[in-house]
Design an enzyme around this catalytic site. Structure first.
Site, PDB file in Angstrom:
ATOM      1  N   CYS A 193      -9.837  -3.408 -10.589  1.00  0.00           N
ATOM      2  CA  CYS A 193      -9.266  -2.014 -10.023  1.00  0.00           C
ATOM      3  C   CYS A 193      -8.082  -2.220  -9.098  1.00  0.00           C
ATOM      4  O   CYS A 193      -7.689  -1.248  -8.368  1.00  0.00           O
ATOM      5  CB  CYS A 193     -10.155  -1.765  -8.874  1.00  0.00           C
ATOM      6  N   ARG A 211       2.352  -9.248  -0.801  1.00  0.00           N
ATOM      7  CA  ARG A 211       2.506  -8.626  -1.931  1.00  0.00           C
ATOM      8  C   ARG A 211       3.567  -6.946  -0.695  1.00  0.00           C
ATOM      9  O   ARG A 211       4.001  -6.530  -1.904  1.00  0.00           O
ATOM     10  CB  ARG A 211       0.886  -7.529  -1.566  1.00  0.00           C
ATOM     11  N   HIS A 218       0.905  -1.342  -0.024  1.00  0.00           N
ATOM     12  CA  HIS A 218       0.070   0.081   0.124  1.00  0.00           C
ATOM     13  C   HIS A 218       1.368   1.208  -0.032  1.00  0.00           C
ATOM     14  O   HIS A 218       0.636   2.359  -0.379  1.00  0.00           O
ATOM     15  CB  HIS A 218      -1.581  -0.198   0.639  1.00  0.00           C
ATOM     16  N   GLU A 253     -10.922 -11.029  -5.070  1.00  0.00           N
ATOM     17  CA  GLU A 253      -9.198 -10.856  -4.482  1.00  0.00           C
ATOM     18  C   GLU A 253      -9.604 -12.191  -3.459  1.00  0.00           C
ATOM     19  O   GLU A 253      -8.372 -11.887  -3.145  1.00  0.00           O
ATOM     20  CB  GLU A 253      -9.423  -9.773  -3.617  1.00  0.00           C
ATOM     21  N   ASN A 265      -4.757  -6.950  -6.938  1.00  0.00           N
ATOM     22  CA  ASN A 265      -2.782  -6.953  -5.717  1.00  0.00           C
ATOM     23  C   ASN A 265      -3.262  -7.971  -5.197  1.00  0.00           C
ATOM     24  O   ASN A 265      -2.416  -8.893  -4.805  1.00  0.00           O
ATOM     25  CB  ASN A 265      -3.414  -5.901  -5.366  1.00  0.00           C
ATOM     26  N   ASP A 266      -4.575  -8.378  -4.334  1.00  0.00           N
ATOM     27  CA  ASP A 266      -5.017  -9.247  -3.087  1.00  0.00           C
ATOM     28  C   ASP A 266      -4.735 -11.068  -3.962  1.00  0.00           C
ATOM     29  O   ASP A 266      -4.437 -12.020  -3.085  1.00  0.00           O
ATOM     30  CB  ASP A 266      -5.820  -8.738  -2.015  1.00  0.00           C
ATOM     31  N   ARG A 298     -10.671   4.350  -1.487  1.00  0.00           N
ATOM     32  CA  ARG A 298      -9.940   3.641  -0.673  1.00  0.00           C
ATOM     33  C   ARG A 298     -10.102   4.137   0.632  1.00  0.00           C
ATOM     34  O   ARG A 298      -9.827   4.495   0.499  1.00  0.00           O
ATOM     35  CB  ARG A 298      -8.306   2.758  -0.813  1.00  0.00           C
ATOM     36  N   ARG A 349     -15.929   2.062  -2.112  1.00  0.00           N
ATOM     37  CA  ARG A 349     -15.266   0.505  -1.218  1.00  0.00           C
ATOM     38  C   ARG A 349     -15.522   0.504   0.238  1.00  0.00           C
ATOM     39  O   ARG A 349     -14.692   1.898   1.790  1.00  0.00           O
ATOM     40  CB  ARG A 349     -14.038   0.091  -1.114  1.00  0.00           C
TER      41      ARG A 349
HETATM   42  C1  PEP Z   1      -6.341  -4.853  -4.359  1.00  0.00           C
HETATM   43  O1  PEP Z   1      -6.286  -6.132  -3.577  1.00  0.00           O
HETATM   44  O2  PEP Z   1      -6.465  -5.330  -6.031  1.00  0.00           O
HETATM   45  C2  PEP Z   1      -6.672  -3.565  -4.467  1.00  0.00           C
HETATM   46  C3  PEP Z   1      -7.248  -3.059  -5.360  1.00  0.00           C
HETATM   47  O3  PEP Z   1      -7.460  -3.674  -3.127  1.00  0.00           O
HETATM   48  P1  PEP Z   1      -6.308  -2.953  -2.139  1.00  0.00           P
HETATM   49  O4  PEP Z   1      -4.681  -2.635  -2.905  1.00  0.00           O
HETATM   50  O5  PEP Z   1      -6.714  -1.950  -1.285  1.00  0.00           O
HETATM   51  O6  PEP Z   1      -6.135  -4.182  -1.319  1.00  0.00           O
HETATM   52 MG    MG Z   2      -7.190  -6.015  -1.793  1.00  0.00          MG
END
Ligand code: PEP
Ligand code: MG
Length: 581
Positions: free
Chosen positions: A512, A475, A194, A441, A464-465, A301, A338
């Site tokens: 996303c 990550r 993040h 995710e 991402n997750d 977010r 979200r």
């Molecule tokens: C993701 O996990 O791809 C996502 C968009 O949410 P975040 O990066 O905030 O976990």
């Molecule tokens: Mg996520």
């Protein structure tokens, strides 16, 4: 001496500037330059803190139980000696007088210098005395008290500064939104940590996972950050500097050219309309979304609103104000809000009771996101009411992070109904048809997609997750960053399956995660059937350029080849064909 360090590129572009080093111990202390007239007062502040710590140590010694081990008394004596040592005291005072550092900054800077000497000592016993010095400095810092976040206090930094730090928490990175730095370099972090995402949202070049950068780079060193390749060049030779200055101006030119695409409709060569939306962290980021030509916010977010609130969570009114502001700035375009996604690498200062995730052995698998919200129904209801109220001022959608189980979806939908009921009782307006969607995710969610298709209005794939959990790669951990692979066949199959099944069921689906903002992956995602992307505004025009050059029909075969490939060389070869058609 010139040298080059390698890390992970997270935010594109080239930055050239002076290193502004933030030592780990300094992350929690004020950094500012003292007015010349205040220097002796600052020295006295240090002396007073030193006296207070002496008193503390005296009390500790006096309170030692009669049967306490004799080493305890010896430790206290060692700390008292360190507290008077010229290496710590005189040098700190010199930094205040000559560099005009505030005392906290001077003290942590001197601690860093001493630490480096200690690291070189061969004698293990002596090397371990470093910990004693750290503890003494910690005591003095506490005595000085009143320390706040880093970025607020970085006064006197000028705008060609590049921040170099061991690590920066997302909450601290958020504070840099109001500062003008040219770039960021951190020792730790992964591409989709993040911290990296927030760095990207600042739109300035950054490299993370640049191991030992904060130890090797010195304050004020001239450095180049190549955010496209994750390279940091320290003290560059004149010819290298010239080359990078040239590349920097070329990039600026490219960016200016891209601006021409801003107002053209986003459609493929074959005429398919593609939605490009923006990811935002704070309501005012909606301005950048509009400026980039985004057709909505695909991911707000909200957890970033909750950060840097030391003592309390934001009240309903404050949240409502923030959501309404984003909705109004988007001026009729949809805003996907979200619900709070905290935990893992996004801890909060205070969660108001019973969270426990900070002490969880494995926070990424713990009480994160919707799991936390369901465990705190009153706070969740507060957020839901605030979001619903904002829906009276524009088009709002509600997105739920990290769902995996049917009962979690059902409980969430029940709570949304409850929030609506409460608003009805109070006679407060909201959009009764507000759409509810789920982040896909967790691999379990993708595989058990019918559970979601049946219950929800839309889906958004959080790559991402999804990558983190599919490949079991943290990550945010640069030690395993080389294994974080968006092109792993397992990841691609989960994405392709989700897109195909959602389309078949007539449920809108977007991506996303960071994959959506990577122009190198745009054609692949288009070929898999994606028509709605959401990314940081700074990435939007490059992705748009790719969309405008793509023809869906010609992508079908090479993308099917990518999905039919398992060996890395085959995947790469098929991907090359995707790029070429
Ligand atoms: C993701 O996990 O791809 C996502 C968009 O949410 P975040 O990066 O905030 O976990
Ligand atoms: Mg996520």
């Amino acid at each position: 001496m010139s040298f080059t360090l390698h890390g992970i590129p997270v935010s594109r572009g080239i930055a050239i500037g002076r290193a502004y080093l933030i030592a780990p111990a300094a992350l929690d202390v004020d950094h500012y330059l003292i007015e010349p007239a205040r220097i002796e007062g600052e020295v006295e502040r240090f002396r007073a803190a030193q006296r207070r710590v002496h008193e503390e140590l005296d009390t500790l010694r006096a309170d030692l139980a009669a049967d306490a081990p004799s080493e305890m008394g010896a430790f206290i004596d060692v700390h008292a000696m360190i507290l008077n040592d010229a290496m710590l005291v005189q040098e700190t005072i010199d930094l205040i007088r000559t560099r005009r550092y505030n005392v906290e900054w001077a003290l942590t800077e001197q601690l860093e210098r001493l630490s480096r000497h200690f690291d070189d000592i061969e004698d293990e016993y002596l090397r371990e005395r470093k910990a004693d010095i750290e503890q003494v400095v910690e005591r003095v810092l506490k005595a000085l008290a009143g320390a706040t976040g880093i970025a607020d206090n970085v006064h006197g930094a000028c705008d060609e500064m590049i921040v170099v730090a061991h690590d920066i928490a997302p909450a601290d990175m958020m504070q840099f939104k109001t500062q003008t730095f040219q770039g960021f370099v951190t020792d730790l972090g992964g591409r989709t940590s993040h911290t990296a995402i927030v760095a990207r949202s600042l739109g300035i070049p950054a490299a993370v996972g640049v191991q030992h950068a904060s130890a090797l780079i010195r304050q004020d060193d001239l450095i180049i950050v190549d955010g496209d390749h994750g390279i940091v060049i320290v003290d560059p030779a004149p010819i290298v500097l010239e080359e990078y200055s040239y590349r920097q101006s070329e990039k600026e030119l490219e960016q200016r050219k891209l601006q021409r695409l801003k107002f053209s409709p986003t459609q493929t060569l074959c005429g398919t309309r593609i939605e490009l939306c923006a990811n935002i962290e704070l309501p005012d980021d909606a301005r950048a979304a509009i400026e980039s030509g985004a057709t909505g916010v695909g991911l707000f977010r909200t957890e970033f609103l909750f950060m840097n609130h030391k003592d309390r969570m934001p009240e309903e009114e404050e949240q409502f104000g923030a959501y309404r502001r984003a909705v109004e700035l988007m001026n009729g375009l949809p805003v996907t809000i979200r619900t709070i996604d905290v935990g893992a690498d996004k801890p909060l200062d205070s969660m108001g009771g019973g969270d426990g995730y900070e002490t969880a052995a494995n926070p990424a698998l713990g009480l994160r996101a919707i799991r936390w919200s369901l465990s705190e129904p009153q706070m969740f209801l507060t957020q839901l009411r605030a979001i619903l109220r904002a829906s009276a001022f524009g088009k709002v959608k509600i997105l739920i992070p990290m769902l995996a189980h049917a009962q979690e979806i059902d409980q969430t939908l029940d709570l949304i109904r409850e929030a609506k009921r409460q608003l009805d009782d109070a006679g407060i307006a909201y959009d009764p048809n507000v759409q509810i969607g789920a982040m896909i995710e967790i691999p379990a969610a993708a595989i058990a997609l019918p559970l979601f298709l049946k219950r929800l209005d839309f889906l958004s794939i959080g790559t991402n997750d999804l990558i983190q959990y599919t490949l079991a790669i943290d990550r945010a951990d640069n030690a395993v960053a080389h294994l974080y692979d968006p092109l792993h066949p397992a990841v691609l199959h989960l994405i392709a399956f989700t897109l195909r099944e959602a389309k078949r069921a007539g449920v809108p689906v977007s991506v996303c995660g960071e994959m959506a903002g990577d122009p190198a992956l745009t054609r692949l995602l288009l070929g898999m059937g994606l028509t709605e992307f959401s990314m940081h505004p700074s990435q939007l025009l490059e992705v748009k350029q790719e969309v405008l050059r793509s023809h869906l029909k010609t992508l079908e075969k090479p993308v099917a080849d990518v999905l039919a490939s398992f060996e890395p060389e085959e995947v790469q070869a098929a991907l090359k064909r995707v790029a070429l058609v």
